[in-house]
Design a protein around this motif. Structure first.
Motif, short mmCIF file in Angstrom:
data_model
loop_
_atom_site.label_atom_id
_atom_site.label_comp_id
_atom_site.label_asym_id
_atom_site.label_seq_id
_atom_site.Cartn_x
_atom_site.Cartn_y
_atom_site.Cartn_z
N PRO A 199 0.80 -1.24 0.00
CA PRO A 199 0.00 0.00 0.00
C PRO A 199 0.83 1.28 0.00
O PRO A 199 0.32 2.34 -0.36
CB PRO A 199 -0.82 -0.12 1.30
CG PRO A 199 -0.84 -1.58 1.61
CD PRO A 199 0.48 -2.09 1.15
N ASP A 200 2.11 1.20 0.41
CA ASP A 200 2.95 2.39 0.50
C ASP A 200 3.68 2.59 -0.84
O ASP A 200 4.63 1.89 -1.15
CB ASP A 200 3.97 2.21 1.63
CG ASP A 200 4.72 3.50 1.95
OD1 ASP A 200 4.80 4.37 1.06
OD2 ASP A 200 5.19 3.63 3.08
N HIS A 201 3.24 3.56 -1.62
CA HIS A 201 3.81 3.74 -2.95
C HIS A 201 5.26 4.22 -2.93
O HIS A 201 5.95 4.12 -3.93
CB HIS A 201 2.93 4.70 -3.77
CG HIS A 201 1.73 4.02 -4.34
ND1 HIS A 201 1.02 4.50 -5.39
CD2 HIS A 201 1.12 2.86 -3.99
CE1 HIS A 201 0.01 3.69 -5.68
NE2 HIS A 201 0.06 2.69 -4.84
N ARG A 202 5.74 4.76 -1.78
CA ARG A 202 7.17 5.07 -1.69
C ARG A 202 8.00 3.79 -1.83
O ARG A 202 9.10 3.81 -2.36
CB ARG A 202 7.51 5.68 -0.32
CG ARG A 202 6.92 7.02 -0.01
CD ARG A 202 7.27 7.41 1.43
NE ARG A 202 6.95 6.34 2.36
CZ ARG A 202 7.85 5.68 3.10
NH1 ARG A 202 9.12 5.98 3.00
NH2 ARG A 202 7.48 4.73 3.92
N GLN A 280 -2.11 2.03 8.10
CA GLN A 280 -1.50 2.82 9.17
C GLN A 280 -0.02 3.02 8.92
O GLN A 280 0.52 4.12 9.13
CB GLN A 280 -1.72 2.13 10.52
CG GLN A 280 -3.16 2.13 11.01
CD GLN A 280 -3.33 1.29 12.26
OE1 GLN A 280 -2.44 0.53 12.66
NE2 GLN A 280 -4.49 1.41 12.90
N SER A 281 0.63 1.96 8.46
CA SER A 281 2.06 2.05 8.15
C SER A 281 2.33 3.06 7.04
O SER A 281 3.24 3.88 7.12
CB SER A 281 2.58 0.67 7.73
OG SER A 281 3.86 0.76 7.16
N ARG A 282 1.50 3.02 6.00
CA ARG A 282 1.65 3.96 4.89
C ARG A 282 1.46 5.40 5.35
O ARG A 282 2.24 6.29 5.00
CB ARG A 282 0.64 3.64 3.79
CG ARG A 282 0.74 4.55 2.57
CD ARG A 282 -0.48 4.43 1.69
NE ARG A 282 -1.67 4.98 2.35
CZ ARG A 282 -2.89 4.95 1.83
NH1 ARG A 282 -3.11 4.36 0.67
NH2 ARG A 282 -3.91 5.48 2.49
N ASN A 283 0.44 5.64 6.14
CA ASN A 283 0.11 7.00 6.57
C ASN A 283 1.15 7.59 7.52
O ASN A 283 1.29 8.81 7.62
CB ASN A 283 -1.27 7.03 7.22
CG ASN A 283 -2.37 6.72 6.23
OD1 ASN A 283 -2.22 6.92 5.03
ND2 ASN A 283 -3.50 6.22 6.72
N SER A 284 1.86 6.73 8.23
CA SER A 284 2.85 7.20 9.20
C SER A 284 4.29 7.01 8.74
O SER A 284 5.23 7.29 9.50
CB SER A 284 2.65 6.49 10.54
OG SER A 284 2.86 5.09 10.39
#
Length: 309
Positions: A199-202, A280-284
């Protein structure tokens, strides 16, 4: 044919030396990787029969196609929910010694809507085109979603790949992972790590990070890549090896591996929903971005013009 003691001594010595070479596996490690591949294939035949509503197919790919056809042909939302519920129950009834899958998510309690999310382990060639010379274990991701007005199937997309070389290193470098059951446990850890990173596009799309996950006795490490799927591309964690404490590891890799392992523990031990933890991991920015390292897969993909990896 019998072997003399001196031959056995030299065979052991050669294997000990091979274990220290970055590109070579010991005989013991190669046999372990081959045996785990056989075990994955055995469990696939059993699991596919359970996933298929008609109990006829013997591969995960065919079984999810059969379930897809039955799912899309059902006109009633409650009947679609029951179809998926029955599939989940058939899989869950299988003894742990026959399971080559992980039910990542199954939402219950609503006759009109549900989500069925499955990771299916298969052994074969590398899932990226042009790397057919390499073999390993891939987790295929399939997701069935139904609501009162919609139904959707997202299926048979690779989410993580562990090369036979990586599997061999499990046996070689960390004694704890030297059985088939332990090897399968490591594979399930890898599927969760891949789920949490996607989910984390970085990490998985805009830049494509190196990705590592700490396990007992070492670190699974590799790179996020783009895998072609239908009309687009999806993130794939391509695990290249397992590094133990004998290697001088980059501090950024060690820190990232610890971050990923902590999130994986929340899912596998704490029982938290992987989608919630992943968001949550992506947002933080809970997982650090780490520059990917050059490897032979990266070089091979780069040599093919116009393909981003």
């Amino acid at each position: 044919m019998t072997y003399s003691p001196i031959f056995k001594y030299w065979e052991w010595t050669i294997d000990a030396v091979m274990r220290q070479l970055p590109g070579k596996l010991s005989t013991e490690a190669r046999i372990y990787a081959k045996n785990l591949a056989y075990e994955i294939a055995r469990r696939e035949r059993i699991g596919a029969l359970a996933l298929d509503p008609d109990g006829k197919t013997t591969t995960w790919r065919d079984a999810q196609v059969a379930l897809r056809h039955a799912f899309l042909n059902e006109g009633s939302p409650p009947r679609r929910v029951k179809l998926l519920d029955d599939a989940a129950k058939r899989l869950e009834r299988l003894p742990h010694s026959d399971r080559g899958f992980r039910i990542a998510l199954f939402l219950e309690g609503n006759r009109q809507a549900t989500v069925f999310d499955l990771r299916m382990l298969v052994h074969g060639s590398h899932p990226l085109e042009g790397l057919d010379h390499e073999s390993g274990i891939t987790a295929l991701c399939v997701t069935f979603t139904t609501t009162r007005s919609k139904r959707h199937v997202f299926g048979a997309a690779p989410s993580v790949y562990l090369s036979d070389h990586t599997i061999g290193r499990l046996r070689e470098r960390v004694e704890q992972w030297s059985t088939n059951e332990a090897g399968l446990a490591a594979l399930h850890i890898a599927t969760v790590a891949a789920d949490l990173a996607r989910p984390d596009h970085r990490l998985s799309f805009s830049q494509m990070s190196s990705l590592s996950c700490a396990i007992e006795g070492g670190i699974l490490t590799g790179a996020m890549r783009r895998s072609s799927f239908e009309d687009g591309a999806l993130p794939l964690w391509d695990v290249r090896t397992l590094l133990d404490n004998d290697f001088k590891l980059d501090p950024a890799t060690v820190e990232q591996a610890s971050q990923v392992a902590e999130l994986v523990t929340r899912v596998l031990v704490g029982g938290e929903n992987w989608m919630t933890v992943g968001l949550q991991s992506r947002n933080s920015d809970a997982i650090d971005f780490v520059e990917p390292r050059e490897d032979h897969v990266t070089a091979t993909l780069r040599a093919r013009k116009g393909l981003k990896n």
